[in-house]
Each structure stands twice: as structure tokens, then as C-alpha cells.
Design a protein around this motif. Structure first.
Motif, PDB file in Angstrom:
ATOM      1  N   SER A  60     -15.416 -10.033  -2.087  1.00  0.00           N
ATOM      2  CA  SER A  60     -15.056 -11.351  -1.577  1.00  0.00           C
ATOM      3  C   SER A  60     -14.575 -11.202  -0.134  1.00  0.00           C
ATOM      4  CB  SER A  60     -13.933 -11.937  -2.442  1.00  0.00           C
ATOM      5  OG  SER A  60     -13.208 -12.907  -1.706  1.00  0.00           O
ATOM      6  N   SER A  61     -14.824 -12.242   0.671  1.00  0.00           N
ATOM      7  CA  SER A  61     -14.316 -12.236   2.046  1.00  0.00           C
ATOM      8  C   SER A  61     -13.144 -13.199   2.193  1.00  0.00           C
ATOM      9  CB  SER A  61     -15.428 -12.622   3.027  1.00  0.00           C
ATOM     10  OG  SER A  61     -16.434 -11.639   3.019  1.00  0.00           O
ATOM     11  N   VAL A 193     -16.224   8.136  -1.147  1.00  0.00           N
ATOM     12  CA  VAL A 193     -16.079   7.981  -2.591  1.00  0.00           C
ATOM     13  C   VAL A 193     -16.581   6.603  -3.023  1.00  0.00           C
ATOM     14  CG1 VAL A 193     -14.308   7.613  -4.387  1.00  0.00           C
ATOM     15  CG2 VAL A 193     -14.216   9.649  -2.947  1.00  0.00           C
ATOM     16  N   LEU A 194     -16.237   5.568  -2.246  1.00  0.00           N
ATOM     17  CA  LEU A 194     -16.681   4.205  -2.581  1.00  0.00           C
ATOM     18  C   LEU A 194     -18.207   4.135  -2.562  1.00  0.00           C
ATOM     19  CD1 LEU A 194     -14.168   1.924  -0.619  1.00  0.00           C
ATOM     20  CD2 LEU A 194     -14.115   2.568  -3.028  1.00  0.00           C
ATOM     21  N   LYS A 195     -18.804   4.786  -1.553  1.00  0.00           N
ATOM     22  CA  LYS A 195     -20.265   4.751  -1.441  1.00  0.00           C
ATOM     23  C   LYS A 195     -20.904   5.489  -2.617  1.00  0.00           C
ATOM     24  CE  LYS A 195     -24.190   5.712   1.364  1.00  0.00           C
ATOM     25  NZ  LYS A 195     -24.798   6.488   2.432  1.00  0.00           N
ATOM     26  N   LYS A 196     -20.415   6.693  -2.893  1.00  0.00           N
ATOM     27  CA  LYS A 196     -20.989   7.513  -3.966  1.00  0.00           C
ATOM     28  C   LYS A 196     -20.875   6.833  -5.317  1.00  0.00           C
ATOM     29  CE  LYS A 196     -20.749  12.303  -2.429  1.00  0.00           C
ATOM     30  NZ  LYS A 196     -19.848  13.453  -2.422  1.00  0.00           N
ATOM     31  N   SER A 197     -19.716   6.205  -5.562  1.00  0.00           N
ATOM     32  CA  SER A 197     -19.484   5.608  -6.886  1.00  0.00           C
ATOM     33  C   SER A 197     -19.971   4.160  -6.924  1.00  0.00           C
ATOM     34  CB  SER A 197     -17.999   5.686  -7.237  1.00  0.00           C
ATOM     35  OG  SER A 197     -17.244   4.963  -6.283  1.00  0.00           O
ATOM     36  N   ARG A 198     -20.549   3.712  -5.807  1.00  0.00           N
ATOM     37  CA  ARG A 198     -21.072   2.339  -5.687  1.00  0.00           C
ATOM     38  C   ARG A 198     -20.034   1.288  -6.055  1.00  0.00           C
ATOM     39  NH1 ARG A 198     -27.287   2.310  -6.616  1.00  0.00           N
ATOM     40  NH2 ARG A 198     -27.758   4.437  -6.050  1.00  0.00           N
ATOM     41  N   ARG A 199     -18.777   1.589  -5.726  1.00  0.00           N
ATOM     42  CA  ARG A 199     -17.714   0.593  -5.939  1.00  0.00           C
ATOM     43  C   ARG A 199     -17.539  -0.187  -4.651  1.00  0.00           C
ATOM     44  NH1 ARG A 199     -12.438   3.521  -7.703  1.00  0.00           N
ATOM     45  NH2 ARG A 199     -13.453   5.364  -6.832  1.00  0.00           N
ATOM     46  N   LYS A 200     -17.265  -1.479  -4.788  1.00  0.00           N
ATOM     47  CA  LYS A 200     -17.018  -2.300  -3.594  1.00  0.00           C
ATOM     48  C   LYS A 200     -15.536  -2.603  -3.484  1.00  0.00           C
ATOM     49  CE  LYS A 200     -20.821  -4.893  -1.813  1.00  0.00           C
ATOM     50  NZ  LYS A 200     -21.174  -6.210  -1.331  1.00  0.00           N
ATOM     51  N   ASP A 204     -12.895  -7.669   2.016  1.00  0.00           N
ATOM     52  CA  ASP A 204     -13.413  -6.948   3.184  1.00  0.00           C
ATOM     53  C   ASP A 204     -12.377  -5.906   3.610  1.00  0.00           C
ATOM     54  OD1 ASP A 204     -15.627  -8.490   3.053  1.00  0.00           O
ATOM     55  OD2 ASP A 204     -15.245  -9.656   4.880  1.00  0.00           O
ATOM     56  N   PHE A 205     -12.845  -4.677   3.760  1.00  0.00           N
ATOM     57  CA  PHE A 205     -11.939  -3.555   4.008  1.00  0.00           C
ATOM     58  C   PHE A 205     -12.152  -3.045   5.430  1.00  0.00           C
ATOM     59  CE2 PHE A 205     -11.180   1.206   3.178  1.00  0.00           C
ATOM     60  CZ  PHE A 205      -9.830   1.099   3.468  1.00  0.00           C
ATOM     61  N   HIS A 206     -11.098  -3.151   6.244  1.00  0.00           N
ATOM     62  CA  HIS A 206     -11.156  -2.701   7.636  1.00  0.00           C
ATOM     63  C   HIS A 206     -10.439  -1.349   7.727  1.00  0.00           C
ATOM     64  CE1 HIS A 206     -12.454  -6.732   9.146  1.00  0.00           C
ATOM     65  NE2 HIS A 206     -11.900  -7.082   7.993  1.00  0.00           N
ATOM     66  N   ALA A 207     -11.218  -0.298   7.903  1.00  0.00           N
ATOM     67  CA  ALA A 207     -10.658   1.060   7.985  1.00  0.00           C
ATOM     68  C   ALA A 207     -10.474   1.391   9.460  1.00  0.00           C
ATOM     69  CB  ALA A 207     -11.591   2.053   7.315  1.00  0.00           C
ATOM     70  N   ALA A 208      -9.214   1.447   9.900  1.00  0.00           N
ATOM     71  CA  ALA A 208      -8.942   1.658  11.325  1.00  0.00           C
ATOM     72  C   ALA A 208      -8.460   3.087  11.583  1.00  0.00           C
ATOM     73  CB  ALA A 208      -7.890   0.663  11.799  1.00  0.00           C
ATOM     74  N   PHE A 209      -9.106   3.736  12.532  1.00  0.00           N
ATOM     75  CA  PHE A 209      -8.691   5.068  12.992  1.00  0.00           C
ATOM     76  C   PHE A 209      -8.041   4.818  14.346  1.00  0.00           C
ATOM     77  CE2 PHE A 209     -12.173   5.393  10.072  1.00  0.00           C
ATOM     78  CZ  PHE A 209     -11.852   6.472   9.261  1.00  0.00           C
ATOM     79  N   THR A 210      -6.722   4.887  14.394  1.00  0.00           N
ATOM     80  CA  THR A 210      -6.011   4.347  15.556  1.00  0.00           C
ATOM     81  C   THR A 210      -5.641   5.411  16.591  1.00  0.00           C
ATOM     82  OG1 THR A 210      -3.851   4.567  14.476  1.00  0.00           O
ATOM     83  CG2 THR A 210      -5.027   2.491  14.142  1.00  0.00           C
ATOM     84  N   CYS A 346      -6.675   1.442  -4.919  1.00  0.00           N
ATOM     85  CA  CYS A 346      -5.919   0.291  -4.393  1.00  0.00           C
ATOM     86  C   CYS A 346      -6.857  -0.703  -3.712  1.00  0.00           C
ATOM     87  CB  CYS A 346      -4.850   0.757  -3.405  1.00  0.00           C
ATOM     88  SG  CYS A 346      -3.431   1.541  -4.190  1.00  0.00           S
ATOM     89  N   VAL A 347      -7.743  -0.190  -2.892  1.00  0.00           N
ATOM     90  CA  VAL A 347      -8.646  -1.064  -2.134  1.00  0.00           C
ATOM     91  C   VAL A 347      -9.562  -1.856  -3.075  1.00  0.00           C
ATOM     92  CG1 VAL A 347     -10.679  -0.915  -0.621  1.00  0.00           C
ATOM     93  CG2 VAL A 347      -8.578   0.286  -0.005  1.00  0.00           C
ATOM     94  N   CYS A 348      -9.954  -1.217  -4.182  1.00  0.00           N
ATOM     95  CA  CYS A 348     -10.868  -1.894  -5.119  1.00  0.00           C
ATOM     96  C   CYS A 348     -10.132  -2.836  -6.080  1.00  0.00           C
ATOM     97  CB  CYS A 348     -11.652  -0.866  -5.935  1.00  0.00           C
ATOM     98  SG  CYS A 348     -12.814   0.033  -4.907  1.00  0.00           S
ATOM     99  N   GLY A 349      -8.835  -2.594  -6.318  1.00  0.00           N
ATOM    100  CA  GLY A 349      -8.137  -3.387  -7.341  1.00  0.00           C
ATOM    101  C   GLY A 349      -7.114  -4.364  -6.789  1.00  0.00           C
ATOM    102  N   ILE A 350      -7.123  -4.562  -5.477  1.00  0.00           N
ATOM    103  CA  ILE A 350      -6.049  -5.323  -4.826  1.00  0.00           C
ATOM    104  C   ILE A 350      -6.083  -6.813  -5.213  1.00  0.00           C
ATOM    105  CG2 ILE A 350      -7.150  -5.988  -2.616  1.00  0.00           C
ATOM    106  CD1 ILE A 350      -4.576  -4.613  -1.297  1.00  0.00           C
ATOM    107  N   ASP A 351      -7.233  -7.280  -5.716  1.00  0.00           N
ATOM    108  CA  ASP A 351      -7.338  -8.694  -6.137  1.00  0.00           C
ATOM    109  C   ASP A 351      -6.824  -8.909  -7.557  1.00  0.00           C
ATOM    110  OD1 ASP A 351      -9.381  -7.159  -7.199  1.00  0.00           O
ATOM    111  OD2 ASP A 351     -10.815  -8.818  -7.255  1.00  0.00           O
TER     112      ASP A 351
END
Ligand code: ZN
Length: 357
Positions: A60-61, A193-200, A204-210, A346-351
Motif C-alpha cells: 500500500s502507498s 532478503v525481501l527480494k529473495k523471499s518475494r515479500r513486499k 512504501d519503504f524508503h531505505a536511506a543511506f545517509t 518490521c517493515v513487512c508487518g508495520i500495518d
């Protein structure tokens, strides 16, 4: 306690740790992160300050989750080159001066120039000097070169980083910049891991390398202002003072005891709902975790929480680290694995959590 040997990509972690990236000079580590993100995100952007933001679309967005791992490492900047070929410098980030004695560094000039942190030998110190703590200004960098040849390669303003290739020992790894390359690794591996396990991700997940965290969370401020997340997850190392001579209340965290769920540090009090969510997620997924209260030192978590109108619901996952802000730092591989698993869960279950006050 039996430690589980996790499958950690030590080769990748070595490359991440060994790439130089003093605050404000993150190009080498940024290029590596961008290359590693290939195929792992729907969009990768670099903002004006140099933060790398990877977007992984969620189921979901309706909301945004943002995680931040700083890429920079404590370093130095050249302030003066002597006629004899020695370099004087200022720190960029908080060093523990006592750990610099006779350490190897690299000056990133027109070419990389190796050097050694020199100081006065004990033999010629006065008796009262021997018991005094070293100050950063007591050190100079010996390059083994003449002033004339050094000036052809190095100028005032060039950055300097530590030189300590990664070493495996026991179930641990040891390298110069595990603060915070350990978390850069965790964030990259989470996306893998998300890609390999095909989990979404749920949202929308913003991964920031600061950038520039070590001089005051500067990159994360700009990145968070740009993204305006609903949920923030800081990713950084934290103190593990689980060593001889420490008392239980000083330990903060312990190596091999799992991902640390931050309660607070000197820059942030984590949202109690995020703490509850992280603990419940770890419990449900069988991920080893420990609580963390860091009495001195701030993290990007503060930016995630505050650089949003009305604030965001923020917390942090920390990697327990021994010898932090010294020339070498140590993490346990099983803790790195636990952090990757906890972040992904956490990223997958936050909803699925009740976020009402
Ligand atoms: Zn850090």
C-alpha cells in the motif's frame, strides 16, 4: 549460551567497511552502495546532500516507512603539511584520542597516501607527561615522505580515514568502520532478503543511506525533510561494554545477545508504540533481541522522529558493538543476522499494529 552461526556475507561486509567515507566525503562508499542496490529497489536517488534513497514499493502507498543508516565514518581532515613531510589534522567526528597511537591511516589526496599516527616516545616524556591522557593535538601523521613530494599528492582539506582491514575472529568481525557500515550492510541485506523471499513491505519503504551523521545527523535531517515518513526506523551501532571490569549497568548491550531495540539515546526517546511493535515482532518471529539505553551519543533516529510535520512514529534497531569510535570496532555475526531479520519483519508487518495513542 550457544551462539548460532548466521550466514553473513563477510566479503560484502569487508568491502563496505573498507570503503572510505569521512563525513562530507562519502563518494566511495556511496558508489558502492548504489552498485549493491542494483535490482533490489524500484527507484534509487541521490539527493543534493549526497544521501542515497532507495524506494521499495509496498503493498500500500497509504503511508511511508523510512529507515536510515549513515554511511559516513569518523575521520580527519588535513590542516597543515610541514616542510618535513608530516601532516597535521582536525578530527571530523568524535575520536577517542588514546586509541590512535601508532595506528595506520590513509590520506585521500590525488592518490591514497598511507601514514602512521605518530606521537612522543615514552622514553623522552617527562614523568608527569607519562600519566597524562593523549590529546588529538599531540598527534601528527608520518607519511615517510619529504614535504615537497607530499605536497604534490596531498593538500589542505583532503580527508583521512583509518586503515584496518576486516578480520574474522570467533563468531565476530573486527574492522575500522563497523559504526555504521554494520547497519549499511543490515539495510542492504534487508532489501535482498525481501527480494529473495518475494515479500513486499507493508507500506512504501524508503531505505536511506545517509551522510554526515557523525558531525550531527546532518544528512538524515535533509533526507527526512524530503521523504516525510509516517514511521521511522533508525539503524546504527550501539555500545557493547560487555568486557572485563564492566559493571552490569554499564554494559548497554552484549555481543551475541541479539538485535538491540533502542529505548532511548541522548538524541531521542523512542516512541513507546514503536518499541512495543518491535518487541512483539521479534517475539513472534523468534528473533533474539535485547533492550538498549545509550546514555551518551545520538543517532539518525532523532531526525526521523522530528524532521516531519507533527513528527513520525520512530524507533531504532542497533547493532551491539565493542570498541566503538576507536580504530577498530567489533560486532558479532549472529547479531547482524538478527538485525536483518528484525528489520525485514518490521517493515513487512508495520500495518498490523495498533498505532493509536
Ligand atoms: Zn554511528
Amino acid at each position: 549460551m550457544v551462539r548460532v552461526e548466521m550466514k553473513i556475507d563477510v566479503k560484502l561486509l569487508s568491502r563496505i567497511c573498507e570503503a572510505p567515507g569521512a563525513p562530507g566525503s562519502e563518494k566511495s562508499i556511496r558508489d558502492l552502495v548504489v552498485a549493491e542496490l542494483k535490482g533490489l529497489a524500484d527507484k534509487v536517488e541521490i539527493d543534493n546532500m549526497g544521501n542515497v534513497i532507495a524506494l521499495k514499493k509496498g503493498r500500500s502507498s497509504a503511508k511511508k516507512t523510512m529507515a536510515a543508516a549513515h554511511m559516513d565514518e569518523i575521520g580527519f581532515i588535513v590542516t597543515h603539511i610541514t616542510d618535513e613531510g608530516f601532516v597535521r589534522f582536525n578530527p571530523v567526528g568524535g575520536f577517542d584520542p588514546k586509541t590512535l597511537t601508532s595506528q595506520r591511516v590513509i590520506i585521500h589526496g590525488r592518490k591514497d597516501v598511507p601514514g602512521v599516527m605518530g606521537s612522543k616516545p615514552i622514553h623522552i616524556m617527562q614523568p608527569d607527561e607519562r600519566n597524562k591522557a593523549m590529546k588529538l593535538t599531540d598527534y601528527f601523521i608520518d607519511t615517510g615522505m619529504s614535504g615537497d613530494s607530499l605536497r604534490k599528492l596531498v593538500k589542505v582539506g583532503d580527508f583521512i580515514t583509518r586503515h584496518s582491514p576486516l578480520m574474522e575472529f570467533g563468531n565476530c568481525v573486527n574492522a575500522k568502520s563497523l559504526d555504521n557500515r554494520a547497519s549499511v550492510y543490515v539495510l542492504l541485506e534487508c532489501l535482498r532478503v525481501l527480494k529473495k523471499s518475494r515479500r513486499k513491505p507493508a507500506y512504501d519503504f524508503h531505505a536511506a543511506f545517509t551522510v554526515q551523521e557523525e558531525v550531527g545527523l546532518r544528512g538524515a535531517n535533509a533526507a527526512t525533510l524530503g521523504i516525510q515518513p509516517d514511521f521511522g526506523i533508525g539503524l546504527d551501532t550501539t555500545i557493547a561494554y560487555d568486557v572485563p571490569g564492566s559493571s552490569p549497568q554499564e554494559r548497554c548491550t552484549r555481543l551475541g545477545h541479539g538485535a538491540a531495540i533502542k529505548l532511548m539515546d541522548s538524541s531521542v526517546i523512542c516512541d513507546y508504540r514503536m518499541i512495543d511493535f518491535m518487541k512483539a515482532t521479534a517475539k513472534k518471529a523468534g528473533i533474539k533481541w535485547q533492550p538498549e539505553i545509550l546514555s551518551a551519543g545520538g543517532t539518525d533516529t532523532a531526525s526521523l522522529q522530528r524532521m516531519v510535520g507533527g513528527g513520525s512514529i520512530s524507533g531504532a534497531i542497533s547493532v551491539p558493538t565493542r570498541h566503538i569510535h576507536q580504530t577498530i570496532e567489533t560486532c558479532d555475526k549472529s547479531d547482524l543476522g538478527a538485525c536483518v531479520d528484525l528489520l525485514a519483519a518490521c517493515v513487512c508487518g508495520i500495518d498490523k499494529h495498533d498505532w493509536k495513542h
